[in-house]
Scaffold this motif. Sequence first.
Motif, short mmCIF file in Angstrom:
data_model
loop_
_atom_site.label_atom_id
_atom_site.label_comp_id
_atom_site.label_asym_id
_atom_site.label_seq_id
_atom_site.Cartn_x
_atom_site.Cartn_y
_atom_site.Cartn_z
N UNK A 1 0.84 -1.20 0.00
CA UNK A 1 0.00 0.00 0.00
C UNK A 1 0.87 1.25 0.00
N UNK A 2 1.93 1.24 0.85
CA UNK A 2 2.83 2.39 0.91
C UNK A 2 3.64 2.53 -0.37
N UNK A 3 4.00 1.40 -0.97
CA UNK A 3 4.84 1.41 -2.16
C UNK A 3 4.10 2.04 -3.35
N UNK A 4 2.77 1.88 -3.39
CA UNK A 4 1.99 2.37 -4.52
C UNK A 4 1.66 3.85 -4.44
N UNK A 5 2.03 4.52 -3.34
CA UNK A 5 1.79 5.95 -3.22
C UNK A 5 3.04 6.69 -3.69
N UNK A 6 2.91 7.47 -4.79
CA UNK A 6 4.09 8.22 -5.24
C UNK A 6 4.49 9.24 -4.18
N UNK A 7 5.78 9.34 -3.91
CA UNK A 7 6.25 10.22 -2.84
C UNK A 7 7.34 11.14 -3.34
N UNK A 8 7.40 12.30 -2.70
CA UNK A 8 8.47 13.26 -2.95
C UNK A 8 8.84 13.84 -1.61
N UNK A 9 10.06 13.62 -1.16
CA UNK A 9 10.51 14.17 0.12
C UNK A 9 9.73 13.63 1.30
N UNK A 10 9.23 12.38 1.21
CA UNK A 10 8.52 11.78 2.32
C UNK A 10 7.03 12.07 2.36
N UNK A 11 6.54 12.95 1.47
CA UNK A 11 5.12 13.28 1.44
C UNK A 11 4.50 12.71 0.17
N UNK A 12 3.23 12.34 0.21
CA UNK A 12 2.58 11.90 -1.02
C UNK A 12 2.55 13.04 -2.04
N UNK A 13 2.72 12.70 -3.30
CA UNK A 13 2.70 13.72 -4.35
C UNK A 13 1.28 14.27 -4.53
N UNK A 14 1.18 15.56 -4.78
CA UNK A 14 -0.11 16.18 -5.06
C UNK A 14 -0.59 15.66 -6.41
N UNK A 15 -1.87 15.29 -6.52
CA UNK A 15 -2.38 14.78 -7.80
C UNK A 15 -2.47 15.89 -8.83
N UNK A 16 -2.36 15.52 -10.09
CA UNK A 16 -2.48 16.51 -11.16
C UNK A 16 -3.85 17.17 -11.08
N UNK A 17 -3.89 18.42 -11.48
CA UNK A 17 -5.11 19.20 -11.39
C UNK A 17 -5.18 20.00 -10.11
N UNK A 18 -4.04 20.10 -9.39
CA UNK A 18 -3.99 20.89 -8.16
C UNK A 18 -2.84 21.89 -8.26
N UNK A 19 -2.90 22.88 -7.41
CA UNK A 19 -1.83 23.88 -7.38
C UNK A 19 -0.50 23.24 -6.98
N UNK A 20 -0.54 22.30 -6.06
CA UNK A 20 0.68 21.61 -5.63
C UNK A 20 1.35 20.88 -6.78
N UNK A 21 0.55 20.22 -7.62
CA UNK A 21 1.12 19.51 -8.77
C UNK A 21 1.71 20.51 -9.76
N UNK A 22 1.03 21.66 -9.97
CA UNK A 22 1.55 22.70 -10.86
C UNK A 22 2.94 23.14 -10.38
N UNK A 23 3.04 23.41 -9.08
CA UNK A 23 4.32 23.86 -8.53
C UNK A 23 5.39 22.78 -8.63
N UNK A 24 5.01 21.53 -8.48
CA UNK A 24 5.98 20.44 -8.62
C UNK A 24 6.48 20.38 -10.06
N UNK A 25 5.56 20.49 -11.03
CA UNK A 25 5.97 20.49 -12.44
C UNK A 25 6.97 21.62 -12.71
N UNK A 26 6.68 22.79 -12.19
CA UNK A 26 7.58 23.93 -12.41
C UNK A 26 8.94 23.70 -11.75
#
Length: 150
Positions: free
Chosen positions: A94-119
Motif C-alpha cells: 500500500x505504501x509502495x503504490x503511493x508516489x512520494x516526494x521528500x517523504x510526502x505523497x505527491x499532489x495529484x495533477x489538477x492541483x496547485x501543488x502539482x503545478x508547482x511540482x511540475x515547475x
Amino acid sequence: MTASHYAPDTLLGRYEWHARAACRGDAKIFFGAGGLVDIARRVCGSCPVRQQCLDQAMRLESGLAHDFRFGVWGGLDPKQRARLDPDVRARSEKRKNVPRYGGKPLAPCGTRGAYERHKRKREPVDDACQAAYDEYLAARSTRASRKAAA
C-alpha cells in the motif's frame, strides 16, 4: 481422586513438537545478537520440526513489523519472517503504490501543488494543473482586492 487446581492439558498436542526441536535448551543462540544468527540457522537447517516452529512464530507475530519480532524461528530472522507475513506485506505494498516526494505523497495533477511540482522539476505543465493554478491566482487577486477595498 483429588481435584486439580490446573486447567486440563488441552494444548499439549499443539506444542508437542517442542520436545523434538533441535534447539531445545539452547535459547541463547536463537535470541542472541550478531554472529549467533548464522549458528542458529545451521541448527534450524537440520531440525525435524522447523516448519512447525516457523508456523508458531508466524501465528504469534501476525501483523507485527520486523522491529517487534525477535530471534530466529524456523531458520528465519525477524525481517525474513515479516516479509512472509501477508498483513505486513499488504501494508508495505500500500505504501509502495503511493508516489512520494521528500517523504510526502505527491499532489495529484489538477492541483496547485502539482503545478508547482511540475515547475520545480522543469516538467511540462498539463492543462489540469495550469487551470488549477489559474484558479488559485484568480482567488488570490479577488481576496487582495476585497482587502484593499475594506
